[in-house]
Motif scaffolding. Sequence first.
Motif, PDB file in Angstrom:
ATOM      1  N   TYR A   1      -1.521  -1.133  -4.080  1.00  0.00           N
ATOM      2  CA  TYR A   1      -2.572  -0.129  -4.241  1.00  0.00           C
ATOM      3  C   TYR A   1      -2.012   1.212  -3.754  1.00  0.00           C
ATOM      4  CZ  TYR A   1      -7.441   1.423  -4.671  1.00  0.00           C
ATOM      5  OH  TYR A   1      -8.598   2.045  -5.073  1.00  0.00           O
ATOM      6  N   SER A   2      -2.124   2.240  -4.586  1.00  0.00           N
ATOM      7  CA  SER A   2      -1.609   3.565  -4.255  1.00  0.00           C
ATOM      8  C   SER A   2      -2.750   4.546  -4.011  1.00  0.00           C
ATOM      9  CB  SER A   2      -0.729   4.086  -5.396  1.00  0.00           C
ATOM     10  OG  SER A   2      -0.265   5.397  -5.122  1.00  0.00           O
ATOM     11  N   LEU A   3      -2.701   5.211  -2.866  1.00  0.00           N
ATOM     12  CA  LEU A   3      -3.713   6.199  -2.491  1.00  0.00           C
ATOM     13  C   LEU A   3      -3.088   7.594  -2.560  1.00  0.00           C
ATOM     14  CD1 LEU A   3      -5.019   4.357   0.700  1.00  0.00           C
ATOM     15  CD2 LEU A   3      -6.138   4.395  -1.539  1.00  0.00           C
ATOM     16  N   ASP A   4      -3.547   8.395  -3.494  1.00  0.00           N
ATOM     17  CA  ASP A   4      -3.097   9.785  -3.627  1.00  0.00           C
ATOM     18  C   ASP A   4      -4.079  10.651  -2.837  1.00  0.00           C
ATOM     19  OD1 ASP A   4      -2.328  12.316  -4.370  1.00  0.00           O
ATOM     20  OD2 ASP A   4      -2.481  11.985  -6.526  1.00  0.00           O
TER      21      ASP A   4
ATOM     22  N   VAL B   1       0.862  -1.177   0.000  1.00  0.00           N
ATOM     23  CA  VAL B   1       0.000   0.000   0.000  1.00  0.00           C
ATOM     24  C   VAL B   1       0.900   1.229   0.000  1.00  0.00           C
ATOM     25  CG1 VAL B   1      -1.754   1.328   1.237  1.00  0.00           C
ATOM     26  CG2 VAL B   1      -1.843  -1.175   1.263  1.00  0.00           C
ATOM     27  N   ILE B   2       0.627   2.155  -0.882  1.00  0.00           N
ATOM     28  CA  ILE B   2       1.335   3.435  -0.915  1.00  0.00           C
ATOM     29  C   ILE B   2       0.340   4.521  -0.536  1.00  0.00           C
ATOM     30  CG2 ILE B   2       2.572   5.112  -2.348  1.00  0.00           C
ATOM     31  CD1 ILE B   2       3.333   2.706  -4.180  1.00  0.00           C
ATOM     32  N   VAL B   3       0.621   5.233   0.537  1.00  0.00           N
ATOM     33  CA  VAL B   3      -0.217   6.352   0.965  1.00  0.00           C
ATOM     34  C   VAL B   3       0.586   7.626   0.756  1.00  0.00           C
ATOM     35  CG1 VAL B   3      -1.517   7.411   2.836  1.00  0.00           C
ATOM     36  CG2 VAL B   3      -1.373   4.911   2.689  1.00  0.00           C
ATOM     37  N   VAL B   4       0.196   8.427  -0.210  1.00  0.00           N
ATOM     38  CA  VAL B   4       0.850   9.715  -0.448  1.00  0.00           C
ATOM     39  C   VAL B   4       0.021  10.795   0.229  1.00  0.00           C
ATOM     40  CG1 VAL B   4       1.716  11.362  -2.139  1.00  0.00           C
ATOM     41  CG2 VAL B   4       1.757   8.910  -2.656  1.00  0.00           C
TER      42      VAL B   4
ATOM     43  N   VAL C   1       0.582  17.338  -7.538  1.00  0.00           N
ATOM     44  CA  VAL C   1       1.034  16.276  -8.448  1.00  0.00           C
ATOM     45  C   VAL C   1       0.027  15.125  -8.457  1.00  0.00           C
ATOM     46  CG1 VAL C   1       2.853  14.570  -8.860  1.00  0.00           C
ATOM     47  CG2 VAL C   1       3.446  16.885  -8.092  1.00  0.00           C
ATOM     48  N   ASP C   2      -0.221  14.561  -9.630  1.00  0.00           N
ATOM     49  CA  ASP C   2      -1.123  13.416  -9.764  1.00  0.00           C
ATOM     50  C   ASP C   2      -0.323  12.132  -9.536  1.00  0.00           C
ATOM     51  OD1 ASP C   2      -2.915  11.455 -10.444  1.00  0.00           O
ATOM     52  OD2 ASP C   2      -3.629  12.434 -12.279  1.00  0.00           O
ATOM     53  N   PHE C   3      -0.164  11.763  -8.264  1.00  0.00           N
ATOM     54  CA  PHE C   3       0.585  10.554  -7.937  1.00  0.00           C
ATOM     55  C   PHE C   3      -0.162   9.300  -8.368  1.00  0.00           C
ATOM     56  CE2 PHE C   3       2.986  13.410  -5.249  1.00  0.00           C
ATOM     57  CZ  PHE C   3       4.263  12.864  -5.272  1.00  0.00           C
ATOM     58  N   ALA C   4      -1.475   9.368  -8.440  1.00  0.00           N
ATOM     59  CA  ALA C   4      -2.231   8.209  -8.908  1.00  0.00           C
ATOM     60  C   ALA C   4      -1.818   7.848 -10.330  1.00  0.00           C
ATOM     61  CB  ALA C   4      -3.729   8.495  -8.839  1.00  0.00           C
ATOM     62  N   ALA C   5      -1.644   8.856 -11.179  1.00  0.00           N
ATOM     63  CA  ALA C   5      -1.217   8.607 -12.557  1.00  0.00           C
ATOM     64  C   ALA C   5       0.238   8.174 -12.618  1.00  0.00           C
ATOM     65  CB  ALA C   5      -1.432   9.860 -13.400  1.00  0.00           C
ATOM     66  N   LEU C   6       1.099   8.849 -11.836  1.00  0.00           N
ATOM     67  CA  LEU C   6       2.523   8.529 -11.867  1.00  0.00           C
ATOM     68  C   LEU C   6       2.789   7.101 -11.394  1.00  0.00           C
ATOM     69  CD1 LEU C   6       4.179  11.767 -10.432  1.00  0.00           C
ATOM     70  CD2 LEU C   6       4.476  10.835 -12.717  1.00  0.00           C
TER      71      LEU C   6
ATOM     72  N   ALA D   1       0.918   0.000 -10.368  1.00  0.00           N
ATOM     73  CA  ALA D   1       0.081  -0.080  -9.162  1.00  0.00           C
ATOM     74  C   ALA D   1      -1.368   0.235  -9.500  1.00  0.00           C
ATOM     75  CB  ALA D   1       0.579   0.895  -8.094  1.00  0.00           C
ATOM     76  N   ARG D   2      -2.253  -0.364  -8.764  1.00  0.00           N
ATOM     77  CA  ARG D   2      -3.651   0.059  -8.802  1.00  0.00           C
ATOM     78  C   ARG D   2      -3.705   1.360  -8.016  1.00  0.00           C
ATOM     79  NH1 ARG D   2      -8.517  -4.170  -7.613  1.00  0.00           N
ATOM     80  NH2 ARG D   2     -10.278  -2.712  -7.483  1.00  0.00           N
ATOM     81  N   SER D   3      -4.346   2.394  -8.509  1.00  0.00           N
ATOM     82  CA  SER D   3      -4.224   3.700  -7.861  1.00  0.00           C
ATOM     83  C   SER D   3      -5.517   4.493  -7.942  1.00  0.00           C
ATOM     84  CB  SER D   3      -3.078   4.505  -8.490  1.00  0.00           C
ATOM     85  OG  SER D   3      -3.279   4.675  -9.879  1.00  0.00           O
TER      86      SER D   3
END
Length: 398
Positions: free
Chosen positions: A377-380, A309-312, A340-345, A351-353
């Motif tokens: 899974y990445s949460l921006d 899990v990535i939490v930005v 910044v759109d970290f979900a896209a990056l 990653a699922r984002s």
Amino acid sequence: MVLEIAHDLGTLECIDPEFENILHATEELPQPEVVCPNMQEAEEIASLLASAAHPLIVAGRGAKSAAAQVIDSANILRADVATSAPAQGLFNSNGEFRNLGICGGFASSAAAAEIQKADVVLVVGAGLNPFTMAFDQAFSADATIIQIGVTAQATHERVNSFLRASATEAVSALSATLRKQNFTPTPRAFANPNPKKHDKGNPLAPDGCLDPRSLMDAINNIVPANRLVVTDGGHFIGWANTYLDVPAADNMVLLGTTTQSIGLGFNSAVGVAAAAGTDKMTVLVTGDGGGLMALADAESFIREAHRGVIVVVNDAAYGAEIHRYATKGIDKAPMLIPEVDFAALVGAFGARSKIIHALEDLEDFRAWVNSDEPETYSLDCRVSRDIIAPFMQELMKN
């Protein structure tokens, strides 16, 4: 260990027998020295603890190997207990003690008030750095501070009594002495039996962005309990370290506070994910500023993590600098970052984002967690920079 060699030496044959022996050494690393306590000093410390009206035990990472002994002493004394930030989770088991959570700047306001009431504090395996000491505000000025450690002397000037010994041996000796004295604790009534809980905030901050407190509380309730958490540095550590529970000591990896640097989150999380294997979920919490610095290693983390899990915590700024320096009149323009759109990056790396604007946006994440699918899974998370963590409020005063 890091070995640096010139590029033209890499293919040459090693002809130095001594160097060859070093490269192929099979000896085990030396084990830490076991330091037995001075029994007279241990008995004096046991007497101090036995006479305490409000005893408190603070355990650090140096007490991890002695967790069973520390918990036993806490049960005997019916003491309050707390940990340093990296050691949180050490007192997760039920016992005859009250768990106040983290001691210092990451404590809840209610827990900090209870820590202030302690008249005798036993510190085991903790260095008493400024964060644990809340800049010397954690303990009452009248409290007696006892420290157990393997250093040559106490690590803080507030320590009244220092016992040089290994944690397991020292705490075992204290417990044995208390039992030998037939110590019986004074019954204590608690108005607040669970003061370590933090204010959960509101779904949204007044500026319409996410309240980081309710966000982290929600994530904590979604992610499985069996987790490893790694944090980059920045203002957001005040939310990750206080709202994300961990199952045991050393399951919270605090790179940002350890090195006093940002930009180490993604690369550090690669190693944490390797250690987690398939047994634990790896949760990385990073800010947007540090996340951009370390973005090159995002793909490595996504590839290495079995379930990651990535939490930005995205506040479009270097948040710590905003609160520490812009509030003192320094121009904040260099401290701001475009949103910044970290979900896209991060999504481009595999990653699922998802961008999280409101708590309701976490439902897809919840469904993924419950699915047991092996991916990241990445949460921006678009959070407000107007909600200031308590530890940062303390820093702003210093």
